[in-house]
Design an enzyme around this catalytic site. Structure first.
Site, PDB file in Angstrom:
ATOM      1  N   ASP A 140      -1.352  -0.655   6.282  1.00 36.43           N
ATOM      2  CA  ASP A 140      -1.402  -0.061   7.616  1.00 36.43           C
ATOM      3  C   ASP A 140      -2.780   0.419   8.027  1.00 36.43           C
ATOM      4  O   ASP A 140      -2.946   0.907   9.136  1.00 36.43           O
ATOM      5  CB  ASP A 140      -0.434   1.123   7.705  1.00 36.43           C
ATOM      6  CG  ASP A 140      -0.897   2.307   6.874  1.00 36.43           C
ATOM      7  OD1 ASP A 140      -1.587   2.080   5.855  1.00 36.43           O
ATOM      8  OD2 ASP A 140      -0.570   3.448   7.235  1.00 36.43           O
ATOM      9  N   ASP A 163       0.853  -1.180   0.000  1.00 40.48           N
ATOM     10  CA  ASP A 163       0.000   0.000   0.000  1.00 40.48           C
ATOM     11  C   ASP A 163       0.892   1.234   0.000  1.00 40.48           C
ATOM     12  O   ASP A 163       2.005   1.207   0.530  1.00 40.48           O
ATOM     13  CB  ASP A 163      -0.895  -0.015   1.240  1.00 40.48           C
ATOM     14  CG  ASP A 163      -1.803   1.197   1.309  1.00 40.48           C
ATOM     15  OD1 ASP A 163      -2.494   1.465   0.324  1.00 40.48           O
ATOM     16  OD2 ASP A 163      -1.800   1.875   2.353  1.00 40.48           O
ATOM     17  N   ASP A 198      -7.149  -1.931   4.635  1.00 40.81           N
ATOM     18  CA  ASP A 198      -6.253  -2.989   4.174  1.00 40.81           C
ATOM     19  C   ASP A 198      -6.535  -4.320   4.866  1.00 40.81           C
ATOM     20  O   ASP A 198      -5.974  -5.345   4.461  1.00 40.81           O
ATOM     21  CB  ASP A 198      -4.790  -2.604   4.437  1.00 40.81           C
ATOM     22  CG  ASP A 198      -4.380  -1.341   3.704  1.00 40.81           C
ATOM     23  OD1 ASP A 198      -4.803  -1.167   2.555  1.00 40.81           O
ATOM     24  OD2 ASP A 198      -3.636  -0.528   4.273  1.00 40.81           O
TER      25      ASP A 198
END
Length: 899
Positions: free
Chosen positions: A787, A588, A791
């Protein structure tokens, strides 16, 4: 006339003090009331009530305690004693305290009815069991007509969320409940919803409507439906008790059997005769074998009944062989041949049976603790929503109701700083809602009438009136919970390796023992029966799964400890197994490759303005704003040592920017729309702003006294360690893919800066897990690094999830690996640790089976025809111990592995 010290119930005060402004108000006449911590406070106006609701602690911390007429300190905030409805329960029920969901019960008469009895001196908190004083605690709640008191707000919230769980009539005497009320039938405590299906994480095809053990592997079943209630740790507590007893009895057993190696008076032979020592060994081993090992007997028998031999089959056979042989040797020593009785005493293996049980109990405790942690992600997600909601009735009166009671169409009030309970639409009010726990993006989103909000998000500084749209399992958060639960159940733990091997190892060992016994009975020298018994028991003892059981846990324990020293938290063995096999790393962008917080990158002043002056003015105007971009400007000014002047006439619109008077100058700081709306020409700033956006940064325009003044470039900085980490991952042959919800231009610019060839941009949170699944269908073994809560499904769906400790707790709960230092170099070290640990596990298994492969034929007597040697159970026990020592010693080498 009543004396002041008599136990008469206090009457409702005819006047009360507004805790905000200090005015005296009549509780029976004012329409402005608010409940907090079990008390009702009264206000002179709606403004005072709203200020109190936004920050009760601000107005209550200075409230003095006044002395009572009896000389004791009165309860805090006595001036504003709440108006409560006291419930008389009859002479046999004791007194009820003020209940939690109180409203104005004066009915225009100036006071509420008096309570029928005084509150009891001390009662038990039904959640934690602590003793609390009803007269002093501010935490109380009324359920089903009874008042309950709590030691803290947390216990009260747990009780409100699930009263039935804490009302099992276990402790009070017959005929009464915890608080002295007449007994009544209460439902049994339930940590899961009725109708829950229980399944095995190893064998998902095993499904039943009640808890128990898996008939195939013996593992405790888990609820299939996620629940906010904490897992019932009854089995873990039971195993701990058994382990404590087993360890306490095994230590003196080892002294009795191995103490001969000690010098002088420390040796047991110095104090005890051999016969007495044997009986003491039996006395110490019997509770361990019969009580501490009881679950293993049950699971071992179940594995035979269901024809699914596993680790517990081996454990039961090994313990039974060692204990039964020892008991027979102790009671009937003459049954054994003289060659099997060195020094005139029969061999005893009570310590082997007890130590085997104790070591297996250690493994069970470690396993149960790890499995309990795997459900933490589910509970953390569910905990995002509050246990209660402020629901408005048809008359506009506000009531606190359990979250489960909220239905679609209900009108809810969300105050500043509170969590939004369900997916809803804003009916009235405006505020900024922090959605970072779901989206992972740091910028709050402005919400006003007509906008949708998601359950679990955090309301900002405004008050919102909502209409519930999706409740229960239909909310966005509930769908994320379900995705995480499904992904977790699909994982295959590394411990399955031992069970797969046991499928053929167990029957092979049993067959060898039977064949060896039959051979000695038919062809062995006299006494044939004794020789057959010695051979069979030796085979079973040497094939005991002690080393096999330690092979995986010891490596995992040492490897996880080594990782913790390097800032790498490994959740379980499954993460290690999957991590060493990955070939694709999906990262990410926000908070993973970047720092996750905006920072000022550049300031471009126009002619007539210098950078320091412009930054000083802009930061002063932004200082009163809560927007993350504003904080970036203020932090940059502070880092430069700039002292900020006070701003006057401040105003803001998160969609446009801020405006204020600073040092007598009119400041506008925001986007082009803000400046244009105030009549400022932005053409002079357009070229600089376009250049900033081309670099994937946010352009913030500044105007001073109606004239364009400059452009601020704000961006989320790339972590300093990211380039080196990406280079190391590529050097290891891994494919790196960047996954982001940002616009494509921003994502591609960041990827180009970092040398990432593959970019998947503009991905919605719900689609991240689908992207992981697509890569897996292509045959890829995927590690997801993220994080944010958005996610979480992708982290759980990936072969292994890796979370940054600088991110959200939910991401860390969903991931198998957490990087405490919050940078990708931790992933490089985690990969090295995973490969070293799994290599160590394979070595341990080779050691364990190698000893068995060598020892079993020797125990069966293959050397007897050639050398006249028959392996005694003592040698078999030594071989078993050596295999365990080898496994432990090899596992300890992981403490020195280079990462």
């Amino acid at each position: 006339m009543s004396h002041c010290c008599q136990s008469a119930a206090p009457a409702t005060p005819q006047t009360a003090t507004d805790p905000v402004c200090g005015m005296t108000v009549d509780p029976a006449r004012t329409p402005h009331h608010h409940e907090h911590a079990g008390r009702t406070y009264h206000f002179c106006s709606a403004g005072c009530r709203d200020r109190f609701a936004a920050d009760p602690a601000r107005y209550l911390q200075a409230a003095p305690a006044t002395g009572s007429c009896c000389g004791s300190a009165a309860t805090p905030d006595a001036a504003s004693t709440p108006v409560v409805a006291a419930h008389a329960h009859g002479a046999d029920r004791g007194a009820a305290g003020p209940h939690d969901h109180t409203h104005d019960h004066a009915h225009g008469h100036g006071q509420a009815p008096a309570a029928s009895a005084a509150a009891p001196d001390a009662v038990r908190d039904p959640v934690c069991g602590m003793t609390v004083d009803p007269a002093r605690t501010a935490h109380r709640h009324t359920h089903d007509g009874h008042a309950y008191f709590f030691c803290s707000a947390r216990c009260r919230e747990k009780f409100i969320a699930d009263p039935a769980r804490y009302l099992a009539p276990a402790e009070p005497p017959a005929g009464s409940c915890r608080h002295g009320h007449a007994a009544k039938t209460a439902p049994a405590p339930a940590s899961v919803a009725p109708g829950t299906i229980w399944t095995c994480p190893m064998h998902p095809e095993v499904r039943q409507d009640h808890p128990g053990s898996c008939p195939k592997c013996g593992m405790a079943l888990e609820p299939e439906t996620p629940s906010l209630a904490a897992d019932d740790d009854g089995e873990l507590r039971d195993m701990r008790r058994r382990l404590a007893v087993g360890a306490a009895l095994s230590v003196p057993l080892l002294w009795l059997t191995m103490g001969e190696l000690l010098p002088g008076a420390l040796a047991p032979q110095h104090w005890l005769a051999p016969a007495l020592s044997g009986w003491l060994q039996a006395l110490l081993a019997t509770p361990v074998v019969l009580w501490a090992a009881a679950p293993f007997w049950q699971r071992g028998w179940a594995s035979i009944v269901h024809r699914s031999l596993n680790m517990f089959t081996l454990i039961a056979l090994g313990v039974a062989a060692a204990y039964a042989f020892s008991l027979v040797s102790l009671l009937f020593p003459h049954w054994l041949p003289p060659s099997a009785q060195p020094h005139g005493m029969p061999p005893l293996y009570f310590e082997a049976s007890a130590v085997i049980v104790t070591l297996v109990l250690v493994g069970q405790v470690l396993e149960l603790r790890a499995r309990s942690a795997t459900s933490g992600a589910i509970r953390a997600l569910l905990a995002l929503t509050p246990p209660t909601a402020h629901q408005l009735d048809a008359d506009g009166h506000e009531h606190d109701v359990p979250l489960e009671a909220v239905t679609a169409g209900a009108r809810l009030r969300v105050r500043p700083g509170e969590k939004i309970p369900v997916d809803a639409q804003v009916v009235e009010g405006s505020s900024h809602v922090d959605e970072s726990m779901l989206t992972g993006e740091p910028l709050p989103v402005r919400k006003q009438a007509g906008d949708s909000v998601a359950g679990g998000t955090l309301n900002g500084g405004g008050s919102l009136l909502l209409e519930a749209r999706c409740v229960g399992r239909d909310t966005l958060l509930a769908q994320i919970v379900q995705q995480v639960a499904q992904a977790q159940r699909s994982r295959a733990p590394v411990q399955r390796l031992a069970d797969r091997v046991s499928a053929w190892f167990v029957p092979t060992v049993v067959a060898i023992a039977v064949v060896a016994a039959a051979f000695w009975l038919l062809f062995g020298p006299p006494p044939a029966l004794a020789h057959a018994l010695v051979a069979a028991v030796s085979v079973l003892i040497i094939a005991c799964p002690c080393a096999l059981g330690l092979a995986t846990p010891m490596s995992i324990m040492v490897g996880v400890g080594r990782g913790a020293q390097q800032g790498i938290l490994i959740r379980d063995a499954a993460a290690l197994e999957a991590l060493q096999k990955i070939d694709t790393v999906v990262v990410d962008k926000t908070g993973t490759l970047t720092e996750g917080r905006p920072s000022l990158r550049e300031l471009q002043p126009l002619a007539g303005f210098d950078s320091d002056t412009l930054l000083r003015l802009a930061a002063a105007a932004e200082a009163s704003s809560e927007h993350p971009l504003a904080r970036a400007v203020v932090e940059a000014a502070k880092a430069c040592g700039i002292t900020l002047p006070a701003a006057q006439d401040f105003g803001s619109d998160p969609g446009l920017g801020v405006w204020a008077q600073v040092d007598g100058r009119a400041l506008l700081v925001g986007n082009a729309a803000l400046l244009q709306a105030r009549g400022v020409a932005v053409a002079a700033l357009q070229a600089a702003a376009d250049a900033v956006r081309e670099r994937a940064q946010t352009a913030v325009l500044i105007a001073v006294d109606g004239q364009p003044a400059g452009v601020l470039a704000i961006a989320d900085a790339v972590r300093k360690t990211t380039p080196d980490a990406l280079a190391a991952l590529k050097a290891a042959g891994l494919r790196v893919v960047m996954l982001s919800g940002d616009n494509r231009r921003t994502a591609e610019r960041v990827a180009a800066e970092l040398g990432i060839a593959e970019v998947i941009a503009e991905v919605l949170p719900a689609d991240k897990a689908a992207t992981i699944a697509r890569l897996q269908r292509e045959g890829r073994r995927v590690a997801m690094v993220g994080d944010g809560v958005n996610d979480a499904p992708a982290l759980a769906a990936a072969d292994v999830g890796v979370a940054m400790a600088t991110g959200t707790d939910i991401a860390m709960e969903s991931a198998g690996v957490t990087l405490l230092h919050g940078d990708l170099m931790g992933l490089v070290r985690a990969l090295a640790l995973s490969r070293a640990t799994m290599r160590n596990i394979r070595q341990n298994l080779v050691f364990a089976f190698g000893y068995n492969a060598l020892g079993v034929p020797l125990a069966a007597g293959v050397l007897f025809p050639f050398f006249g040697l028959l392996l005694s159970p003592m040698i078999a026990s030594l071989a078993m111990s050596l295999s365990s020592v080898s496994v432990i010693g090899n596992a300890l080498r992981l403490r020195r592995v280079g990462l």
